[in-house]
Design a protein around this motif. Structure first.
Motif, PDB file in Angstrom:
ATOM      1  N   GLY A 173      55.149  35.128  65.181  1.00  0.00           N
ATOM      2  CA  GLY A 173      55.987  35.688  66.237  1.00  0.00           C
ATOM      3  C   GLY A 173      56.097  34.806  67.458  1.00  0.00           C
ATOM      4  O   GLY A 173      57.093  34.878  68.188  1.00  0.00           O
ATOM      5  N   GLU A 221      59.178  31.745  67.366  1.00  0.00           N
ATOM      6  CA  GLU A 221      60.636  31.931  67.335  1.00  0.00           C
ATOM      7  C   GLU A 221      61.067  32.926  68.401  1.00  0.00           C
ATOM      8  O   GLU A 221      60.306  33.819  68.778  1.00  0.00           O
ATOM      9  CB  GLU A 221      61.107  32.380  65.942  1.00  0.00           C
ATOM     10  N   TYR A 224      64.110  34.492  68.040  1.00  0.00           N
ATOM     11  CA  TYR A 224      65.127  35.283  67.352  1.00  0.00           C
ATOM     12  C   TYR A 224      64.910  36.784  67.575  1.00  0.00           C
ATOM     13  O   TYR A 224      65.856  37.572  67.595  1.00  0.00           O
ATOM     14  CB  TYR A 224      65.068  34.926  65.862  1.00  0.00           C
ATOM     15  N   HIS A 225      63.641  37.188  67.740  1.00  0.00           N
ATOM     16  CA  HIS A 225      63.321  38.612  67.850  1.00  0.00           C
ATOM     17  C   HIS A 225      63.447  39.154  69.269  1.00  0.00           C
ATOM     18  O   HIS A 225      63.408  40.368  69.476  1.00  0.00           O
ATOM     19  CB  HIS A 225      61.889  38.858  67.344  1.00  0.00           C
ATOM     20  N   VAL A 275      65.983  42.059  70.375  1.00  0.00           N
ATOM     21  CA  VAL A 275      65.747  43.376  69.785  1.00  0.00           C
ATOM     22  C   VAL A 275      64.351  43.891  70.136  1.00  0.00           C
ATOM     23  O   VAL A 275      64.189  44.975  70.715  1.00  0.00           O
ATOM     24  CB  VAL A 275      65.926  43.334  68.259  1.00  0.00           C
ATOM     25  N   ALA A 276      63.330  43.120  69.797  1.00  0.00           N
ATOM     26  CA  ALA A 276      61.949  43.599  69.951  1.00  0.00           C
ATOM     27  C   ALA A 276      61.559  43.792  71.407  1.00  0.00           C
ATOM     28  O   ALA A 276      60.747  44.673  71.726  1.00  0.00           O
ATOM     29  CB  ALA A 276      60.992  42.628  69.271  1.00  0.00           C
ATOM     30  N   HIS A 277      62.128  42.999  72.309  1.00  0.00           N
ATOM     31  CA  HIS A 277      61.723  43.052  73.723  1.00  0.00           C
ATOM     32  C   HIS A 277      62.846  43.561  74.629  1.00  0.00           C
ATOM     33  O   HIS A 277      62.871  43.251  75.822  1.00  0.00           O
ATOM     34  CB  HIS A 277      61.263  41.671  74.183  1.00  0.00           C
ATOM     35  N   HIS A 330      69.581  34.360  74.499  1.00  0.00           N
ATOM     36  CA  HIS A 330      69.242  34.804  73.149  1.00  0.00           C
ATOM     37  C   HIS A 330      69.018  33.630  72.201  1.00  0.00           C
ATOM     38  O   HIS A 330      69.896  32.780  72.019  1.00  0.00           O
ATOM     39  CB  HIS A 330      70.352  35.695  72.593  1.00  0.00           C
ATOM     40  N   ASN A 331      67.809  33.582  71.638  1.00  0.00           N
ATOM     41  CA  ASN A 331      67.480  32.650  70.558  1.00  0.00           C
ATOM     42  C   ASN A 331      67.766  31.196  70.917  1.00  0.00           C
ATOM     43  O   ASN A 331      68.263  30.433  70.100  1.00  0.00           O
ATOM     44  CB  ASN A 331      68.254  33.033  69.285  1.00  0.00           C
ATOM     45  N   ASP A 347      55.090  43.027  70.290  1.00  0.00           N
ATOM     46  CA  ASP A 347      54.943  42.081  69.176  1.00  0.00           C
ATOM     47  C   ASP A 347      53.891  42.559  68.175  1.00  0.00           C
ATOM     48  O   ASP A 347      54.099  42.518  66.956  1.00  0.00           O
ATOM     49  CB  ASP A 347      54.532  40.708  69.713  1.00  0.00           C
ATOM     50  N   LEU A 394      54.745  45.469  65.912  1.00  0.00           N
ATOM     51  CA  LEU A 394      55.585  45.031  64.800  1.00  0.00           C
ATOM     52  C   LEU A 394      54.755  44.310  63.742  1.00  0.00           C
ATOM     53  O   LEU A 394      54.985  44.471  62.540  1.00  0.00           O
ATOM     54  CB  LEU A 394      56.700  44.131  65.314  1.00  0.00           C
ATOM     55  N   GLU A 418      63.813  29.423  62.696  1.00  0.00           N
ATOM     56  CA  GLU A 418      62.431  29.902  62.659  1.00  0.00           C
ATOM     57  C   GLU A 418      61.532  28.907  61.912  1.00  0.00           C
ATOM     58  O   GLU A 418      60.439  29.254  61.478  1.00  0.00           O
ATOM     59  CB  GLU A 418      62.369  31.259  61.948  1.00  0.00           C
TER      60      GLU A 418
END
Length: 384
Positions: free
Chosen positions: A213, A216, A218-219, A222-224, A234-235, A338, A341, A363
């Protein structure tokens, strides 16, 4: 911090922003589920961790000559003592007579001698064997060779790093930390920071899920979304590798909003720097402090997390304390997202839904880490 370092980060961040995508390599990778569930793999990885520098304590925990600290790390009993020279030395906290733990877990400030509770063999603060009751019963004892087993030790960035495998006592932990540590210490306040708000806790997940985690962005969206996603593009991140170690730079939204000039560019203002020291330590650098996180595998599906906040100086007022407490609280809320998940992933691995976890091109750093880890495990000497 060198101007070249800042300018190169600015160039690469600008390139990533213009391209609208993070660093990417290959066509994506897959990591078998067994890497996260196999107890034999977990045992080998735990042994590997003992062969690499581990951040086991803050320098401040051993503030002056004579200060000592007894603890256990990756199953290894350790005794740290600050010597009269000012250097910290680490030993295996194991008596050379019959193997009892010499010093119970704890700390002190005025070490004069350490006495084994079994037969009172006595050791000096430098680990040398000082006395043996009824020594006539040990005619073959070579006292000069029977001191506590020394371990390779170095202090960097306000932290004591120890190689827990005594067969590597002659190694140089600083060489493994390398130029990446030099770069970290070049940042303001991180050569000799003060440790703040330490804590340890356990997560019901394989330690490598937690590493994955951190490699990357990428999350984030959404996750945060409830904590820090709004702060970052973003990303979008850039990654530099230093042998087994690496540095990641995650761009903040203000990089796009402000379009900062390369002259005088401050990477800490416009992004988060994450320094990863193989195999299990990350230091997240923020504008005025850093957060160290070290992962200690307890088994294939359980991890103990050790955290230290590294701040420029001890807080001298209620306002300063409130500032650091707020930063720590946000960091912990984000990590909790994190790690929840990671626990969810671990719980589903045994279901058979996947035989491998898939990683996208952006990733790539995670599966590369898995490959490096497997190579290092395969190269280890056989267990004794």
């Amino acid at each position: 911090m060198s101007e070249n370092f800042a300018a190169e980060l600015h160039r690469r961040a600008t390139t990533a922003l213009q391209a609208g995508r993070a660093d990417a390599q290959g066509e994506g990778e897959r990591v078998p589920v067994g890497q996260y569930t196999d107890e034999a793999i977990a045992r080998d990885e735990r042994r590997l961790l003992q062969r690499h520098p581990q951040p086991v304590a803050s320098s401040a925990a051993l503030a002056s000559p004579g200060a000592w600290l007894s603890l256990t790390h990756t199953g290894v009993p350790l005794l740290l003592v600050r010597q009269e020279s000012g250097q910290v030395q680490a030993f295996l906290n194991v008596c050379r007579h019959r193997g009892a733990r010499v010093v119970p877990e704890g700390s002190g400030s005025e070490a004069r001698a350490f006495v084994c509770p079994y037969h009172a063999w006595t050791y000096k603060p430098d680990g040398a064997l000082r006395g043996v009751p009824e020594s006539f019963g040990f005619p073959c004892l070579k006292q000069e060779e029977s001191g506590l087993r020394r371990l390779a030790t170095v202090e960097r960035a306000g932290v004591v790093w120890v190689v827990c495998d005594p067969s590597l006592a002659g190694s140089d932990p600083g060489a493994h930390l390398g130029v990446l540590m030099d770069n970290l210490e070049s940042l303001a306040g991180l050569r000799t920071p003060v440790a703040y708000a330490p804590r340890s806790y356990e997560v019901e997940a394989n330690w490598k899920l937690l590493v994955d985690g951190s490699f990357e962005a990428y999350h984030f969206k959404v996750a945060h979304r409830e904590t820090i996603a709004h702060m970052f593009l973003h990303n979008l991140q850039v990654i530099d590798e230093f042998d087994l170690n690496r540095r990641l730079y995650l761009l903040k939204a203000k990089f796009q909003e402000h379009a900062p000039d390369v002259a005088g560019f401050d990477p800490r203002r416009y992004g988060n720097l994450t320094y990863f020291f193989f195999p299990n330590t990350t230091i997240l650098v923020q504008p005025d402090h850093a957060q160290l996180s070290m992962l200690e595998p307890l088994g294939a599906t359980r991890t103990r997390v050790h955290e230290l906040t590294l701040i420029p100086e001890a807080p001298a007022s209620e306002k300063a304390t409130a500032h650091w407490d707020a930063n720590v609280a946000l960091y912990r809320r984000t990590l909790a997202e994190d790690y929840a998940l990671a626990e969810s992933i671990q719980a589903g691995l045994a279901s058979g839904a996947n035989d491998a976890l898939s990683f996208g091109t952006f990733e790539y750093s995670a599966p590369r880490f898995h490959a490096q880890l497997a190579q290092q495990v395969a190269a280890m000497p056989a267990a004794r």
